[in-house]
Design a protein around this motif. Structure first.
Motif, PDB file in Angstrom:
ATOM      1  N   GLY A   1       0.785  -1.222   0.000  1.00 30.67           N
ATOM      2  CA  GLY A   1       0.000   0.000   0.000  1.00 30.67           C
ATOM      3  C   GLY A   1       0.816   1.270   0.000  1.00 30.67           C
ATOM      4  O   GLY A   1       2.039   1.258  -0.171  1.00 30.67           O
ATOM      5  N   ALA A   2       0.128   2.381   0.191  1.00 26.76           N
ATOM      6  CA  ALA A   2       0.740   3.702   0.079  1.00 26.76           C
ATOM      7  C   ALA A   2       1.753   3.952   1.186  1.00 26.76           C
ATOM      8  O   ALA A   2       1.541   3.577   2.340  1.00 26.76           O
ATOM      9  CB  ALA A   2      -0.344   4.779   0.122  1.00 26.76           C
TER      10      ALA A   2
ATOM     11  N   ASN B   1      -2.897   2.281  -7.454  1.00 28.03           N
ATOM     12  CA  ASN B   1      -1.470   2.169  -7.166  1.00 28.03           C
ATOM     13  C   ASN B   1      -0.751   3.395  -7.710  1.00 28.03           C
ATOM     14  O   ASN B   1      -1.234   4.056  -8.624  1.00 28.03           O
ATOM     15  CB  ASN B   1      -0.886   0.885  -7.775  1.00 28.03           C
TER      16      ASN B   1
ATOM     17  N   ASP C   1       4.046   2.890  -4.093  1.00 29.43           N
ATOM     18  CA  ASP C   1       3.453   2.010  -3.089  1.00 29.43           C
ATOM     19  C   ASP C   1       4.372   0.822  -2.826  1.00 29.43           C
ATOM     20  O   ASP C   1       5.022   0.318  -3.754  1.00 29.43           O
ATOM     21  CB  ASP C   1       2.100   1.478  -3.562  1.00 29.43           C
TER      22      ASP C   1
END
Length: 413
Positions: free
Chosen positions: A169-170, A292, A226
């Protein structure tokens, strides 16, 4: 461990195979700016849904807390205890100590920036699970876990402390998510879940004395890609990581479903000894379909330099979806959904997503599209126009009022 910012995402996470789900309530969490958040009244339902699927329910209460909020924190934790929440994810000692007084299990948030064994020993008096700082290399993670085993460092439960890492994820430019940019610019603190994400923007450098301006060569110098650990998940498992956390409480149910399913499959493949580069390539292709900013494969865990700027403020997902309509009804025996087309035509061969608070997300291709005839029967047609009713076969139950989306390939410039 999958994220949930709505009942749609919660259902999607559980159907995709999450072992646990983490969520926030109101403003006392790091996604306070999220358009959708749960309320205290939702707690019993969230816990009930998780437990019905054999999953744990973790309440995120990981912001810094001020004196004026202590009573609200106490009320939230009391209601979490009454609802049967399995653990509270926290970094502020006001939250940690009160949760322990109530007998709630505590997991130490990444905001606590646990980077070494000494910190693990300290927090073991309060917590059974600890999220390590995102900046740690794999060698440090392995050393911490080995030391936990050798020294038998246990949490309040009496069991060895388990280590959790961010798997997907981020990422934030701040160390373990701690950043003051939004506070300085807008008086909205990232450490209070109220970040305006200034790091995702482009910047120009100005010489104050001369007025000379220079554009930054990489326009998104503070917006990292990410993290994606699918291709190194076997190494993380071998090191002894117990919990793989998927970021995304602000993302759609489609994102939650795809990411959870991919990591579920990857972990099962590692367990079965069938993990392979070919499977990794297929999993990464699936992950690129949803939100993304491109991927940093392995991140700091592999000791790579952070030369991984995303080059964009927005998503580079290969697919997008647009609102198409809603489900009018569902016929179980033939497995047919009746759709009211509100925003566009539906053509044979279109790909759809149907989402709802109980349904989660259902993906399908409309191999056959049918509509009503004057005789009252349905007949196959090439398309059904906007404003009309369409009949399509669906792979599982959907419900009245569920939203229907048309999924298409994005054109990325």
């Amino acid at each position: 461990m999958a994220p949930a910012g709505s009942f749609e995402s919660l259902a999607a996470a559980l159907r995709a195979g999450a072992d646990s789900v983490y969520f926030g309530v109101g403003s006392l969490n790091m996604r306070a700016r999220a358009t959708v958040n749960f309320t205290e009244d939702d707690l019993p339902k969230v816990v009930r849904l998780c437990h019905a699927c054999g999953a744990k329910a973790y309440l995120t209460c990981n912001i810094i807390v001020y004196d004026r909020e202590l009573e609200a924190v106490r009320t939230l934790l009391q209601r979490a205890k009454a609802a049967g929440v399995d653990a509270v994810i926290a970094a502020d000692f006001a939250v940690i100590t009160y949760a322990r007084e109530l007998g709630l299990e505590v997991h130490i948030s990444v905001q606590a920036n646990v980077c070494n064994v000494a910190a693990v020993r300290f927090f073991a008096a309060y917590a059974d699970v600890m999220v390590l700082a995102r900046e740690l290399p794999l060698s440090s993670i392995r050393h911490i876990i080995d030391t936990i085993r050798e020294e038998k460092i246990c949490g309040p439960s009496g069991k060895p402390v388990r280590i959790e890492i961010f798997a997907h994820g981020a990422l934030c430019i701040g160390v373990s998510g701690k950043c003051g940019m939004s506070l300085a610019a807008y008086n909205h603190s990232a450490n209070r879940g109220d970040c305006f994400q200034l790091c995702r923007r482009r910047y120009r450098v100005t010489d104050v004395d001369t007025g000379f301006e220079m554009n930054i060569d990489n326009q998104y110098i503070m917006s990292p890609k990410d993290i994606c650990t699918v291709r190194v998940i076997d190494q993380l498992l071998e090191a002894g990581v117990s919990v793989f956390k998927l970021e995304g409480r602000g993302r759609s149910e489609g994102y939650v479903s795809t990411v959870t399913q991919v990591y579920r499959e990857a972990l099962e493949a590692c367990s079965a000894g069938t993990w392979s580069p070919e499977k990794v390539a297929a999993w990464e292709a699936q992950l690129l379909r949803v939100f993304n900013r491109q991927f940093w494969h392995g991140g700091y865990y592999l000791g790579e330099d952070w030369d991984t700027w995303g080059g964009t403020a927005n998503s580079l997902a290969l697919e997008q979806r647009q609102h198409l309509g809603r489900v009018k009804s569902y016929y179980a025996r033939p497995g047919i959904a009746v759709l009211k087309l509100e925003a566009a035509d539906l053509k044979q061969g279109d790909r759809l997503e149907i989402t709802g608070t109980t349904t989660g997300i259902v993906r399908l291709t409309a191999d056959e599209v049918r509509e009503d005839t004057e005789s009252g029967e349905t007949t196959p047609v090439p398309y059904v126009s906007k404003g009309n009713t369409a009949y399509v076969a669906v792979p599982q139950k959907v419900r009245h009022g569920d939203k229907v989306y048309l999924v298409t390939r994005r054109k990325l410039s």
